[in-house]
Design a protein around this motif. Structure first.
Motif, PDB file in Angstrom:
ATOM      1  N   ASP A  27      56.992   0.670 -24.626  1.00  0.00           N
ATOM      2  CA  ASP A  27      58.445   0.799 -24.585  1.00  0.00           C
ATOM      3  C   ASP A  27      59.076  -0.420 -25.268  1.00  0.00           C
ATOM      4  O   ASP A  27      58.432  -1.443 -25.444  1.00  0.00           O
ATOM      5  CB  ASP A  27      58.939   0.995 -23.144  1.00  0.00           C
ATOM      6  N   TYR A  51      59.481   8.841 -23.872  1.00  0.00           N
ATOM      7  CA  TYR A  51      60.351   8.666 -22.726  1.00  0.00           C
ATOM      8  C   TYR A  51      60.700  10.035 -22.185  1.00  0.00           C
ATOM      9  O   TYR A  51      61.019  10.937 -22.952  1.00  0.00           O
ATOM     10  CB  TYR A  51      61.613   7.897 -23.145  1.00  0.00           C
ATOM     11  N   GLU A  52      60.647  10.204 -20.875  1.00  0.00           N
ATOM     12  CA  GLU A  52      60.887  11.506 -20.259  1.00  0.00           C
ATOM     13  C   GLU A  52      62.266  11.602 -19.622  1.00  0.00           C
ATOM     14  O   GLU A  52      62.576  12.580 -18.985  1.00  0.00           O
ATOM     15  CB  GLU A  52      59.829  11.791 -19.180  1.00  0.00           C
ATOM     16  N   PHE A  53      63.083  10.585 -19.781  1.00  0.00           N
ATOM     17  CA  PHE A  53      64.373  10.553 -19.120  1.00  0.00           C
ATOM     18  C   PHE A  53      65.501  10.902 -20.089  1.00  0.00           C
ATOM     19  O   PHE A  53      65.295  10.986 -21.285  1.00  0.00           O
ATOM     20  CB  PHE A  53      64.631   9.168 -18.514  1.00  0.00           C
ATOM     21  N   SER A  54      66.709  11.045 -19.565  1.00  0.00           N
ATOM     22  CA  SER A  54      67.856  11.385 -20.399  1.00  0.00           C
ATOM     23  C   SER A  54      68.528  10.158 -21.002  1.00  0.00           C
ATOM     24  O   SER A  54      69.398  10.292 -21.853  1.00  0.00           O
ATOM     25  CB  SER A  54      68.876  12.189 -19.582  1.00  0.00           C
ATOM     26  N   GLU A 141      52.366   7.935 -11.406  1.00  0.00           N
ATOM     27  CA  GLU A 141      53.588   7.151 -11.335  1.00  0.00           C
ATOM     28  C   GLU A 141      54.747   8.132 -11.221  1.00  0.00           C
ATOM     29  O   GLU A 141      54.637   9.280 -11.659  1.00  0.00           O
ATOM     30  CB  GLU A 141      53.749   6.240 -12.551  1.00  0.00           C
ATOM     31  N   PRO A 142      55.860   7.711 -10.627  1.00  0.00           N
ATOM     32  CA  PRO A 142      56.965   8.643 -10.386  1.00  0.00           C
ATOM     33  C   PRO A 142      57.470   9.356 -11.636  1.00  0.00           C
ATOM     34  O   PRO A 142      57.789  10.542 -11.586  1.00  0.00           O
ATOM     35  CB  PRO A 142      58.053   7.751  -9.785  1.00  0.00           C
ATOM     36  N   ARG A 143      57.537   8.676 -12.776  1.00  0.00           N
ATOM     37  CA  ARG A 143      58.122   9.299 -13.966  1.00  0.00           C
ATOM     38  C   ARG A 143      57.297  10.453 -14.503  1.00  0.00           C
ATOM     39  O   ARG A 143      57.790  11.230 -15.322  1.00  0.00           O
ATOM     40  CB  ARG A 143      58.390   8.269 -15.060  1.00  0.00           C
ATOM     41  N   LYS A 144      56.050  10.614 -14.050  1.00  0.00           N
ATOM     42  CA  LYS A 144      55.225  11.739 -14.497  1.00  0.00           C
ATOM     43  C   LYS A 144      55.530  13.012 -13.714  1.00  0.00           C
ATOM     44  O   LYS A 144      55.001  14.068 -14.014  1.00  0.00           O
ATOM     45  CB  LYS A 144      53.737  11.400 -14.382  1.00  0.00           C
ATOM     46  N   GLY A 145      56.392  12.909 -12.712  1.00  0.00           N
ATOM     47  CA  GLY A 145      56.903  14.098 -12.035  1.00  0.00           C
ATOM     48  C   GLY A 145      55.951  14.775 -11.063  1.00  0.00           C
ATOM     49  O   GLY A 145      56.064  15.979 -10.809  1.00  0.00           O
TER      50      GLY A 145
END
Length: 179
Positions: A27, A51-54, A141-145
Motif C-alpha cells: 500500500d 484495495y477492497e474498500f470504497s 484479516e477483517p478486510r478479507k471479509g
C-alpha cells in the motif's frame, strides 16, 4: 535473481548504464522506502496496490502522487477508488490479475477432492459428497471479509449437509512468519 533483489543492496551493484525499475507490491504508506534507497538507485518507481474498500486511507493519495511514477491497480473499481481518493489519474494504470491458463486448465488438471486426502482439517459437519462444496483461501484479516463469508454461508445453507465450506487461511504480519 535481480528481479527479487532488495533495492538497498543494489546501490553497490548498479552499473552506470543500468536502468532500475522498482515495483513495490504494497500500500502507498510503504512507498516511503523509495526515499531510503535513494534516487540514484531507482530510476522508475511503480507502486502496485490492491484495495477492497470504497476509499483509500488518509495520506495514501499524497504518498502515491509524490513518490510513485505509476500506480498499478488490478481493476477499474480500484482505479476509481484511487481517483476518488485523490490519486493523480494520469499515474494509475489498470493491470488485471493474471491467470496461468496452462496450469489452471480444467481439461488437463485432475479435480481436487475436498478435503485433500491426508489433510488435517476440521468441519462443522460431515460433508455430503453429493452436496455443493465451496473452498476459500485468504489471509485471515477483517478486510478479507471472512465475517461476511460466514454469515452468507450459514444464512444460505441450513444445517442439512447440502453444502460444505472449506477454508485455507493464514495470519500474516509485516516482519513476521506466516502461520
Amino acid at each position: 535473481k535481480r528481479l527479487h533483489s532488495n533495492p538497498r543492496k543494489m546501490k553497490s551493484k548498479k552499473k552506470p548504464d543500468d536502468i532500475v525499475v522498482w515495483i513495490s507490491h504494497t500500500d502507498p504508506s510503504m512507498y516511503a522506502d523509495v526515499e531510503a534507497v535513494g534516487q540514484d538507485t531507482v530510476d522508475y518507481f511503480i507502486g502496485r496496490s490492491m484495495y477492497e474498500f470504497s476509499r483509500i486511507a488518509p495520506g495514501f493519495a499524497e504518498e502515491a502522487n509524490v513518490k510513485a511514477d505509476e500506480v498499478w491497480v488490478p481493476a477499474q473499481f480500484v482505479k476509481r477508488v484511487y481517483e476518488d481518493s485523490g490519486v493523480n489519474p494520469s499515474k494509475i494504470v489498470v493491470i488485471p490479475e493474471a491467470v496461468d491458463s496452462n496450469h489452471f486448465d480444467p481439461d488437463t488438471i485432475a479435480k481436487v477432492s475436498l478435503p485433500p486426502p491426508g489433510s488435517n482439517h476440521w468441519c462443522n459437519r460431515q460433508p455430503d459428497p453429493k452436496g455443493f462444496q465451496y473452498f476459500s483461501d485468504f489471509k485471515w484479516e477483517p478486510r478479507k471479509g471472512w465475517k461476511i463469508l460466514f454469515e452468507s454461508y450459514f444464512r444460505a445453507f441450513p444445517n442439512d449437509g447440502s453444502a460444505t465450506l472449506y477454508l485455507l487461511s493464514h495470519i500474516w504480519f509485516p516482519g513476521g512468519p506466516e502461520t
